[in-house]
Write a protein that holds these residues in place. Structure first.
Motif, PDB file in Angstrom:
ATOM      1  N   ASP A  11       0.840  -1.199   0.000  1.00 55.08           N
ATOM      2  CA  ASP A  11       0.000   0.000   0.000  1.00 55.08           C
ATOM      3  C   ASP A  11       0.880   1.256   0.000  1.00 55.08           C
ATOM      4  O   ASP A  11       1.784   1.386   0.824  1.00 55.08           O
ATOM      5  N   GLY A  36      -0.116  -4.522   2.520  1.00 60.16           N
ATOM      6  CA  GLY A  36      -1.578  -4.533   2.460  1.00 60.16           C
ATOM      7  C   GLY A  36      -2.070  -5.609   1.513  1.00 60.16           C
ATOM      8  O   GLY A  36      -1.396  -6.618   1.289  1.00 60.16           O
ATOM      9  N   ASN A  41      -3.893  -8.947   4.407  1.00 59.77           N
ATOM     10  CA  ASN A  41      -4.420  -8.321   5.627  1.00 59.77           C
ATOM     11  C   ASN A  41      -5.228  -9.334   6.445  1.00 59.77           C
ATOM     12  O   ASN A  41      -5.127  -9.384   7.675  1.00 59.77           O
ATOM     13  N   ALA A  92      -1.529  -0.878  -4.059  1.00 57.07           N
ATOM     14  CA  ALA A  92      -2.745  -0.093  -3.835  1.00 57.07           C
ATOM     15  C   ALA A  92      -2.307   1.346  -3.584  1.00 57.07           C
ATOM     16  O   ALA A  92      -1.476   1.598  -2.710  1.00 57.07           O
ATOM     17  N   ILE A 106      -6.328   0.178  -7.264  1.00 57.70           N
ATOM     18  CA  ILE A 106      -5.516  -1.040  -7.137  1.00 57.70           C
ATOM     19  C   ILE A 106      -4.917  -1.410  -8.479  1.00 57.70           C
ATOM     20  O   ILE A 106      -5.616  -1.471  -9.495  1.00 57.70           O
ATOM     21  N   VAL A 242      -9.197   1.945   6.483  1.00 61.02           N
ATOM     22  CA  VAL A 242      -8.596   0.973   5.556  1.00 61.02           C
ATOM     23  C   VAL A 242      -8.178  -0.274   6.338  1.00 61.02           C
ATOM     24  O   VAL A 242      -7.469  -0.173   7.340  1.00 61.02           O
ATOM     25  N   ASP A 246     -11.075  -6.255   6.516  1.00 60.24           N
ATOM     26  CA  ASP A 246     -10.168  -7.408   6.484  1.00 60.24           C
ATOM     27  C   ASP A 246      -9.896  -7.926   7.893  1.00 60.24           C
ATOM     28  O   ASP A 246      -9.817  -9.142   8.122  1.00 60.24           O
ATOM     29  N   ALA A 282      -3.283  -0.342   6.810  1.00 61.33           N
ATOM     30  CA  ALA A 282      -4.025  -1.599   6.920  1.00 61.33           C
ATOM     31  C   ALA A 282      -3.336  -2.518   7.927  1.00 61.33           C
ATOM     32  O   ALA A 282      -3.752  -2.597   9.088  1.00 61.33           O
TER      33      ALA A 282
HETATM   34  O1  RIB Z   1      -8.997  -3.777   2.325  1.00 68.24           O
HETATM   35  C1  RIB Z   1      -7.895  -2.922   2.386  1.00 68.24           C
HETATM   36  C2  RIB Z   1      -6.926  -3.230   1.306  1.00 68.24           C
HETATM   37  O2  RIB Z   1      -7.535  -2.983   0.071  1.00 68.24           O
HETATM   38  C3  RIB Z   1      -5.671  -2.391   1.323  1.00 68.24           C
HETATM   39  O3  RIB Z   1      -4.651  -2.944   2.108  1.00 68.24           O
HETATM   40  C4  RIB Z   1      -5.303  -2.289  -0.128  1.00 68.24           C
HETATM   41  O4  RIB Z   1      -4.207  -3.078  -0.481  1.00 68.24           O
HETATM   42  C5  RIB Z   1      -6.556  -2.708  -0.886  1.00 68.24           C
HETATM   43  O5  RIB Z   1      -6.358  -3.872  -1.569  1.00 68.24           O
END
Ligand code: RIB
Ligand code: NA
Length: 297
Positions: A11, A36, A41, A92, A106, A242, A246, A282
């Motif tokens: 990221d 990330g 994550n 990202a 992305i 962010v 996840d 993240a």
């Molecule tokens: O869900 C967050 C993630 O989405 C980030 O870490 C980034 O890489 C994107 O893929």
């Protein structure tokens, strides 16, 4: 044991006072990089929740690959099934403003090369006592094969529908548990958010499987063939959301894998997701189990 099959990104984060509009330049702010990608994550979140975790994914053949895997490596996630692709590492590009609002683009790179063959090769170890967690930042043929293999082996499968893709409605019934946010669930079912409860009940009726809908500051709701339940979020003032979804997914999978009830696993997942909003980035913001337990009691 949890296997995460999916993406890995590095990221690149710009923290700005306000988000630029198309064609606009905004000056000022700070830049940082952190590992990330939704798959990675979720793998780290499950690991921080206390699970044994294997991450099956691909990185590129560039200098970003090691950086993208740094926290998984130091955190003790099994990376033996990672593949190095002749491609760039997934990136990202993220902007976060002073209110914690974000925009993300992305650039999939190696993630775009993940295939059904990777699922075949990387999931040979999967057994009926395992949990597999998949998201949608790799091609859908790969995700589909991973879910099919999970079925064949009798492993518990969890599909996070982020980001939503055209084939998601067709793939989702392959998973034992679907985790969607409200927008994704509405796209999945073609029903407005106002009909959430009825749409969740219909989903379970249609698929015979379970659905979890995350509601941000309002926690999460679940419906299974046995019934329905809701869990609250932990109230926080978000700095950067962010990775919150996840974190929720990783903690949920870890809780179920450890034998917790769905309600107990969801409760911890909702708290963990809230805590992930308190810090920038993240992976760096994913809370440790001790912080979650302190609140969960
Ligand atoms: O869900 C967050 C993630 O989405 C980030 O870490 C980034 O890489 C994107 O893929
Ligand atoms: Na965060």
């Amino acid at each position: 044991m949890i296997t995460v099959f999916g993406s890995t990104n590095l990221d690149q984060v710009g923290t700005v006072s306000r988000l630029p509009k198309p064609g606009e330049t905004v000056a000022g702010g700070t830049f940082s990089m952190a590992p990330g990608g939704k798959g990675a994550n979720q793998a780290l979140a499950a690991r921080r929740a206390g699970a044994q975790v294997r991450h099956v994914s691909a990185v590129g053949d560039d200098a970003f690959a090691d950086m993208a895997l740094e926290l998984l490596k130091s955190g003790g996630v099994d990376l033996a099934q990672m593949r190095q692709a002749e491609a760039a590492t997934g990136i990202a590009m993220i902007f976060v403003d002073a209110e914690g609002e974000n925009v993300i683009a992305i650039l999939p790179g190696a993630n775009g090369t993940v295939s059904a063959a990777d699922a075949e090769a990387g999931l040979t170890h999967l057994t009926a006592s395992d949990t597999i967690l998949v998201q949608q930042e790799v091609p859908q043929a790969a995700t589909r094969r991973a879910l099919e293999i999970a079925r064949e082996r009798g492993a518990r499968s969890v599909l996070n529908t982020a980001p939503f893709l055209p084939d998601t409605p067709e793939l989702a019934p392959l998973a034992d548990i679907v985790v969607a946010n409200e927008t994704e669930f509405s796209l999945l079912t073609g029903r407005p958010i106002a009909e959430l409860d009825a749409a969740m009940a219909d989903w379970v009726k249609k698929t015979g499987r379970s659905i979890v809908v995350t509601l941000g500051p309002d926690g999460a709701r679940a419906r299974t063939p046995e019934g329905s339940l809701s869990v609250p979020a932990h109230k926080v003032k978000p700095v950067d959301t962010v990775g919150a979804g996840d974190t929720f997914c990783g903690y949920l999978a870890a809780g179920l894998d450890a034998g917790l009830s769905l309600e107990a696993a969801l409760r911890r997942a909702a708290i963990a997701g809230s805590l992930a909003c308190l810090n920038p980035g993240a992976q760096p913001a994913i809370p440790l189990a001790s912080a979650v337990d302190e609140i969960a009691g």
